[in-house]
Design a protein around this motif. Structure first.
Motif, PDB file in Angstrom:
ATOM      1  N   THR A 348       3.150  61.818  73.739  1.00 14.39           N
ATOM      2  CA  THR A 348       4.568  62.039  74.041  1.00 14.39           C
ATOM      3  C   THR A 348       4.904  63.512  74.212  1.00 14.39           C
ATOM      4  O   THR A 348       6.025  63.842  74.629  1.00 14.39           O
ATOM      5  CB  THR A 348       5.445  61.457  72.922  1.00 14.39           C
ATOM      6  OG1 THR A 348       5.103  62.091  71.669  1.00 14.39           O
ATOM      7  CG2 THR A 348       5.245  59.957  72.795  1.00 14.39           C
ATOM      8  N   ASP A 349       3.967  64.408  73.896  1.00 20.61           N
ATOM      9  CA  ASP A 349       4.255  65.841  73.973  1.00 20.61           C
ATOM     10  C   ASP A 349       3.748  66.472  75.269  1.00 20.61           C
ATOM     11  O   ASP A 349       3.695  67.694  75.399  1.00 20.61           O
ATOM     12  CB  ASP A 349       3.645  66.576  72.772  1.00 20.61           C
ATOM     13  CG  ASP A 349       2.139  66.340  72.628  1.00 20.61           C
ATOM     14  OD1 ASP A 349       1.547  65.627  73.463  1.00 20.61           O
ATOM     15  OD2 ASP A 349       1.551  66.877  71.663  1.00 20.61           O
ATOM     16  N   ALA A 350       3.380  65.646  76.262  1.00 21.49           N
ATOM     17  CA  ALA A 350       2.877  66.167  77.528  1.00 21.49           C
ATOM     18  C   ALA A 350       4.015  66.789  78.336  1.00 21.49           C
ATOM     19  O   ALA A 350       5.157  66.325  78.288  1.00 21.49           O
ATOM     20  CB  ALA A 350       2.222  65.050  78.328  1.00 21.49           C
ATOM     21  N   ASP A 351       3.700  67.829  79.097  1.00 22.03           N
ATOM     22  CA  ASP A 351       4.676  68.525  79.930  1.00 22.03           C
ATOM     23  C   ASP A 351       4.689  67.897  81.323  1.00 22.03           C
ATOM     24  O   ASP A 351       3.723  68.041  82.082  1.00 22.03           O
ATOM     25  CB  ASP A 351       4.307  70.008  80.030  1.00 22.03           C
ATOM     26  CG  ASP A 351       5.297  70.809  80.869  1.00 22.03           C
ATOM     27  OD1 ASP A 351       6.273  70.219  81.364  1.00 22.03           O
ATOM     28  OD2 ASP A 351       5.072  72.028  81.025  1.00 22.03           O
ATOM     29  N   PRO A 352       5.760  67.198  81.722  1.00 21.25           N
ATOM     30  CA  PRO A 352       5.799  66.542  83.032  1.00 21.25           C
ATOM     31  C   PRO A 352       5.577  67.501  84.198  1.00 21.25           C
ATOM     32  O   PRO A 352       5.048  67.102  85.239  1.00 21.25           O
ATOM     33  CB  PRO A 352       7.211  65.936  83.082  1.00 21.25           C
ATOM     34  CG  PRO A 352       7.605  65.762  81.649  1.00 21.25           C
ATOM     35  CD  PRO A 352       6.987  66.928  80.943  1.00 21.25           C
ATOM     36  N   ALA A 353       5.977  68.762  84.042  1.00 26.01           N
ATOM     37  CA  ALA A 353       5.846  69.729  85.134  1.00 26.01           C
ATOM     38  C   ALA A 353       4.391  69.965  85.527  1.00 26.01           C
ATOM     39  O   ALA A 353       4.123  70.456  86.626  1.00 26.01           O
ATOM     40  CB  ALA A 353       6.505  71.048  84.738  1.00 26.01           C
ATOM     41  N   LYS A 354       3.468  69.608  84.651  1.00 29.99           N
ATOM     42  CA  LYS A 354       2.047  69.821  84.932  1.00 29.99           C
ATOM     43  C   LYS A 354       1.407  68.623  85.630  1.00 29.99           C
ATOM     44  O   LYS A 354       0.190  68.605  85.833  1.00 29.99           O
ATOM     45  CB  LYS A 354       1.308  70.130  83.632  1.00 29.99           C
ATOM     46  CG  LYS A 354       1.749  71.453  82.997  1.00 29.99           C
ATOM     47  CD  LYS A 354       0.978  71.738  81.712  1.00 29.99           C
ATOM     48  CE  LYS A 354       1.414  73.081  81.118  1.00 29.99           C
ATOM     49  NZ  LYS A 354       0.703  73.397  79.853  1.00 29.99           N
ATOM     50  N   TYR A 355       2.236  67.633  86.004  1.00 33.32           N
ATOM     51  CA  TYR A 355       1.724  66.410  86.612  1.00 33.32           C
ATOM     52  C   TYR A 355       2.289  66.241  88.026  1.00 33.32           C
ATOM     53  O   TYR A 355       3.373  66.744  88.332  1.00 33.32           O
ATOM     54  CB  TYR A 355       2.083  65.197  85.744  1.00 33.32           C
ATOM     55  CG  TYR A 355       1.291  65.138  84.464  1.00 33.32           C
ATOM     56  CD1 TYR A 355       0.173  64.311  84.355  1.00 33.32           C
ATOM     57  CD2 TYR A 355       1.622  65.938  83.380  1.00 33.32           C
ATOM     58  CE1 TYR A 355      -0.567  64.272  83.190  1.00 33.32           C
ATOM     59  CE2 TYR A 355       0.886  65.908  82.210  1.00 33.32           C
ATOM     60  CZ  TYR A 355      -0.215  65.074  82.126  1.00 33.32           C
ATOM     61  OH  TYR A 355      -0.959  65.052  80.975  1.00 33.32           O
ATOM     62  N   PRO A 356       1.560  65.516  88.897  1.00 34.22           N
ATOM     63  CA  PRO A 356       2.044  65.243  90.253  1.00 34.22           C
ATOM     64  C   PRO A 356       3.336  64.441  90.249  1.00 34.22           C
ATOM     65  O   PRO A 356       3.745  63.881  89.222  1.00 34.22           O
ATOM     66  CB  PRO A 356       0.887  64.445  90.883  1.00 34.22           C
ATOM     67  CG  PRO A 356      -0.319  64.831  90.091  1.00 34.22           C
ATOM     68  CD  PRO A 356       0.178  65.042  88.692  1.00 34.22           C
ATOM     69  N   THR A 357       3.965  64.348  91.425  1.00 34.84           N
ATOM     70  CA  THR A 357       5.285  63.739  91.556  1.00 34.84           C
ATOM     71  C   THR A 357       5.329  62.307  91.038  1.00 34.84           C
ATOM     72  O   THR A 357       6.249  61.936  90.296  1.00 34.84           O
ATOM     73  CB  THR A 357       5.731  63.757  93.029  1.00 34.84           C
ATOM     74  OG1 THR A 357       5.742  65.118  93.482  1.00 34.84           O
ATOM     75  CG2 THR A 357       7.123  63.162  93.182  1.00 34.84           C
ATOM     76  N   TYR A 358       4.348  61.480  91.439  1.00 30.25           N
ATOM     77  CA  TYR A 358       4.396  60.088  90.983  1.00 30.25           C
ATOM     78  C   TYR A 358       4.353  60.007  89.460  1.00 30.25           C
ATOM     79  O   TYR A 358       5.125  59.271  88.839  1.00 30.25           O
ATOM     80  CB  TYR A 358       3.256  59.239  91.572  1.00 30.25           C
ATOM     81  CG  TYR A 358       3.238  57.882  90.896  1.00 30.25           C
ATOM     82  CD1 TYR A 358       4.179  56.914  91.247  1.00 30.25           C
ATOM     83  CD2 TYR A 358       2.376  57.604  89.846  1.00 30.25           C
ATOM     84  CE1 TYR A 358       4.246  55.709  90.578  1.00 30.25           C
ATOM     85  CE2 TYR A 358       2.429  56.400  89.170  1.00 30.25           C
ATOM     86  CZ  TYR A 358       3.362  55.464  89.546  1.00 30.25           C
ATOM     87  OH  TYR A 358       3.430  54.273  88.863  1.00 30.25           O
ATOM     88  N   GLN A 359       3.432  60.767  88.851  1.00 32.02           N
ATOM     89  CA  GLN A 359       3.316  60.698  87.391  1.00 32.02           C
ATOM     90  C   GLN A 359       4.603  61.151  86.706  1.00 32.02           C
ATOM     91  O   GLN A 359       4.974  60.617  85.659  1.00 32.02           O
ATOM     92  CB  GLN A 359       2.134  61.549  86.890  1.00 32.02           C
ATOM     93  CG  GLN A 359       0.801  60.840  86.985  1.00 32.02           C
ATOM     94  CD  GLN A 359       0.077  61.206  88.257  1.00 32.02           C
ATOM     95  OE1 GLN A 359       0.683  61.404  89.311  1.00 32.02           O
ATOM     96  NE2 GLN A 359      -1.244  61.299  88.183  1.00 32.02           N
TER      97      GLN A 359
END
Length: 419
Positions: A348-359
């Motif tokens: 739950t502590d992952a940074d969404p900005a480090k993932y592609p658009t779909y993720q």
């Protein structure tokens, strides 16, 4: 990857020599520093994700050598047969992939996997993973695997050019709209607008139809006994599923999911229901003209599954296997893996900005949508129930006997109830 009813040969071992383990704990591996990781990730985005995870493993577990024990086949159909034989003969790999949830109970009851509850406390995983996932991973108070990701199963993938030519421009939010769009694509000259593969891919499609017709709560109840399989609502869902099959390719029973995916890529189909590993696979194959949306009628429902790893009893290198498991659950390991695999991190502590658009969109939906488990991928069903359900839908693909399918699924659920 290609599914076969015969067991596929194991992929050649890939030795990646990596610098010595700083994993911690006593070395009970007898000097063995090779870690055989048994998966069904042998191609496309899945293999890319595994390779990325191996890179982090090399950094976090210096001195351990990764050995690739992959056996090709969608949803692990071939790998599970090979694994079962190895476990029964006392020759386990150091760690093996298994779907989180009910599928794991088979291994626990057989005494084939070790309790990892202590490692969860030591590595802080109880706080890193959402409580609902922890509950799903727990059996009789103990935890037996470490999830690498969360996948979404109820996603429709499209060929945007095919839809544009057919004049389908609006979002589809209901089954009626889906049928109308399929008719429109068919009138444009596409004989089979819905790409479909064999057994487990058909079960996935049936599940999403049932979510639309029953809603998330009653759908989940199908697998835990709270919803009657013989109800009129289920009968309607099977009728809708039968109608959908009429828009699919006639050779569906001979195709793996990647074969069906090619129908999308070459413009011979407009839609395919498949998990979000398809995003990574399409990207890896250089196909960019695709779109995606939640299966019509599923609304704000996230049908999930998770790939996880275990510590088999009598693993040749348990110390190295624990270090692999720690890497799998780590922030860096999950980021490296999921950005290539198309799934989202279990943490739950992952940074969404480090993932592609779909993720990024999937991560947001995971937090707010109703979560329902997948039977086809082991979150809701034991291996016995998965097998029985796959057999039932495979038979239905030929005879289209709705009453027989409904009865078969009712009997299978009763026979393989998990306790």
């Amino acid at each position: 990857m290609r599914i076969s009813r015969r067991v596929a040969a194991a992929a050649a071992a890939m030795a990646v020599v990596l610098p010595l383990s700083a994993c911690g704990g006593n070395d009970d591996s007898g000097g063995n520093n090779t870690v055989e990781v048994f998966t069904w990730w042998a191609d496309g985005g899945e293999k890319a994700g595994l390779d990325a995870l191996v890179g982090v493993f090399g950094q976090q577990c210096p001195g351990q050598t990764f050995r690739n024990g992959a056996v090709a086949g969608g949803a692990g159909s071939n790998a599970k047969q090979v694994l079962a034989s190895r476990l029964q003969t006392g020759a386990p790999p150091d760690t093996f992939q298994a779907h989180a949830g009910a599928e794991l109970v088979d291994y626990v009851k057989a005494g084939q996997v070790e309790d990892l509850s202590g490692e969860y406390d030591q590595w802080g995983l109880r706080h890193a993973f959402p409580q609902g996932l922890i509950d799903n991973l727990t059996y009789q108070g103990k935890i037996y695997s470490v999830p690498a990701n969360i996948h979404r199963a109820n996603v429709v993938w499209t060929n945007k050019k095919v839809l544009d030519r057919a004049g389908v421009t609006t979002a589809l939010t209901s089954m009626d709209q889906l049928f109308a769009a399929l008719d429109k694509v068919k009138r444009s000259g596409v004989a089979a607008p819905l790409a479909l593969g064999k057994d487990w891919t058909q079960l996935m499609l049936l599940e999403t139809v049932l979510i639309s017709d029953l809603g998330p709560q009653k759908f989940t109840g199908l697998w835990n006994g709270a919803t009657d399989w013989k109800s009129a609502e289920v009968a309607k869902g099977i009728d809708d599923y039968k109608r959908l099959l009429g828009y699919s390719n006639q050779d569906r029973d001979a195709l793996d999911w990647t074969d069906a995916e090619r129908l999308i890529m070459n413009g011979r189909a407009a839609y395919q229901l498949m998990g979000d590993w398809e995003a990574a696979d399409l990207d890896a194959k250089g196909f960019k003209d695709y779109g995606y949306f939640t299966f019509p009628g599923n609304g704000k429902t996230f049908q999930w599954l998770a790939d996880s790893f275990t510590l088999p009893r009598n693993a040749p290198n348990p110390d190295g296997a624990r270090c692999w498991l720690k890497t799998v659950g780590s922030t860096d390991g999950q980021q490296a893996f999921n950005t290539k695999k198309g799934s989202i991190p279990a943490r739950t502590d992952a940074d969404p900005a480090k993932y592609p658009t779909y993720q990024q969109s999937a991560m947001a939906d995971w937090k707010t949508f109703a979560q329902v488990p997948s039977c086809a991928h082991g979150a809701a069903c034991s291996q016995g129930l998965q097998g029985a359900a796959n057999s039932a839908v495979a038979k239905f693909s030929t005879d289209l006997d709705t009453a027989a399918l409904q009865n078969a699924l009712a009997q299978a659920t009763s026979q393989y109830a998990t306790s």
